[in-house]
Design an enzyme around this catalytic site. Sequence first.
Site, mmCIF file in Angstrom:
data_model
loop_
_atom_site.group_PDB
_atom_site.id
_atom_site.type_symbol
_atom_site.label_atom_id
_atom_site.label_comp_id
_atom_site.label_asym_id
_atom_site.label_seq_id
_atom_site.Cartn_x
_atom_site.Cartn_y
_atom_site.Cartn_z
ATOM 1 N N LYS A 143 19.404 14.236 32.364
ATOM 2 C CA LYS A 143 18.922 12.906 31.953
ATOM 3 C C LYS A 143 19.485 12.503 30.586
ATOM 4 C CE LYS A 143 14.499 13.354 34.378
ATOM 5 N NZ LYS A 143 14.637 12.633 35.638
ATOM 6 N N ASP A 191 6.460 16.666 27.080
ATOM 7 C CA ASP A 191 7.460 16.528 28.140
ATOM 8 C C ASP A 191 8.429 15.427 27.715
ATOM 9 O OD1 ASP A 191 8.954 15.887 30.343
ATOM 10 O OD2 ASP A 191 7.256 15.537 31.692
ATOM 11 N N CYS A 229 7.438 10.351 41.639
ATOM 12 C CA CYS A 229 6.787 11.634 41.329
ATOM 13 C C CYS A 229 5.692 11.438 40.296
ATOM 14 C CB CYS A 229 7.788 12.685 40.835
ATOM 15 S SG CYS A 229 9.091 13.025 42.001
ATOM 16 N N GLN A 273 12.064 12.089 29.664
ATOM 17 C CA GLN A 273 12.496 10.682 29.620
ATOM 18 C C GLN A 273 12.756 10.203 28.200
ATOM 19 O OE1 GLN A 273 13.428 8.921 32.062
ATOM 20 N NE2 GLN A 273 12.585 10.055 33.789
ATOM 21 N N HIS A 322 4.199 12.857 35.015
ATOM 22 C CA HIS A 322 5.039 13.181 36.172
ATOM 23 C C HIS A 322 4.423 14.409 36.858
ATOM 24 C CE1 HIS A 322 8.647 14.920 38.129
ATOM 25 N NE2 HIS A 322 9.161 13.710 38.074
#
Length: 411
Positions: A230, A204, A368, A207, A127
């Site tokens: 999220k 990261d 993104c 998600q 991302h």
Amino acid sequence: MTALAKLDVAALRKDFPILGRPVRGRPLVYLDNAATTQKPQCVLDAILDYYRNDNANIHRGVHELSERATEAYEGARERLRRFLNAAHAREIIFVRGATEGINLVAQSWGRLAVGPGDEIILSHLEHHSNIVPWQMLRDQRGAVLRVIPVLDNGELDLAAYERMLGPRTKIVAITHVSNALGTITPVRRIIQLARDWGAAVLVDGAQAAAHLPIDVRALDCDFYVLSGHKVYGPTGIGVLYGKQERLEAMPPYQGGGDMIESVSFERTTFNTLPYKFEAGTPHIAGAIGLRAAVDYLEQVGLEPVAAHEHELLDYATQALGQVPGLRILGTAREKAAVISFTLNGVHPHDVGTILDQQGIAVRTGHHCAQPVMERFGVAATTRASFALYNTREEIDALVAGLDKVRRIFER
Ligand code: C6P
């Protein structure tokens, strides 16, 4: 092995007030969960309860409300420690979200540890939030960015990664789950390989956190970031996990109140962890809402949630595969509940707009993640992403919606 309890999705849906709201006169079909998830009533209640009963600034007052607010905020930190299985609550830094967490590491750790000619490894899946902060660091420090290629099915080319590692590798910053393709990356292996060269690893988890149980100690990552919104929590709050010894060695990211021990015009000494990295009044209500969100998610159970979402993913992959002219991008063996696709001859924005007219929310665009779009030769896709409250009927509605899109464009 015990059988996984099946989710009672009909009952769970009632926990999310917004799902009962019609959109464009139709029942809402919310399939944009990778952008942000909806919030259960308990999260809304926790935020309201805090503002209604305990609102005060933290760490400062000796009065009752300030003590209660401090307790709630620090209780949230301890809860997030448990959610990630960190060793200490002081390794949990509250930030605005994954983006701020990555920027903090790039600017605080990075400016100290990365010098001219040093290498930063990213992947082609990232991302923009896990690309741009490293480019900024590269430009400040004269470092070099290296990019792990992506195979045609959306998996990472691990052999290329192994060849890329070397004595100049200072950090590997890698997504746990790709937002654009849904690929679950082999982070454990990636971290083990980086260790052989003494490189730090940032994961990261924006998600991943709502879909996979996360254990930062088992992963042995140096940094892990996530965004509250999220994982069924509020916007504007997230977590940066950092290993204590890394965080101790890092300079503050921002200056201000609460991050100091003492200040004079000559000299300032800084507070201990985690406060050193939390300048100013933090998002107290956000942390409290995020705590309620992870309580909720763990009460439902991450394993049954993952099993349910996987079932939806299989069902949707099968159903969308029948739609003429539809191409799915990303067919990794390990995938989270994200399906990105293109529809022959129709721009994704038109797909999204026509679906919206039917009350179906999907995301369209480059997500993104322009480099990975480019890798697959497209400028944009339509993306459906699932959460614990989604159903097969909603996927049927998506397929019917796409039929309508096709009929309009065939005319
Ligand atoms: N992806 C999506 O629709 P923030 O904005 O800080 O909460 O999260 C940034 C971020 C970082 N990494 C990954 C893998 C992400 O998916 C995101 C956010 C959203 O895909 C909004 S662009």
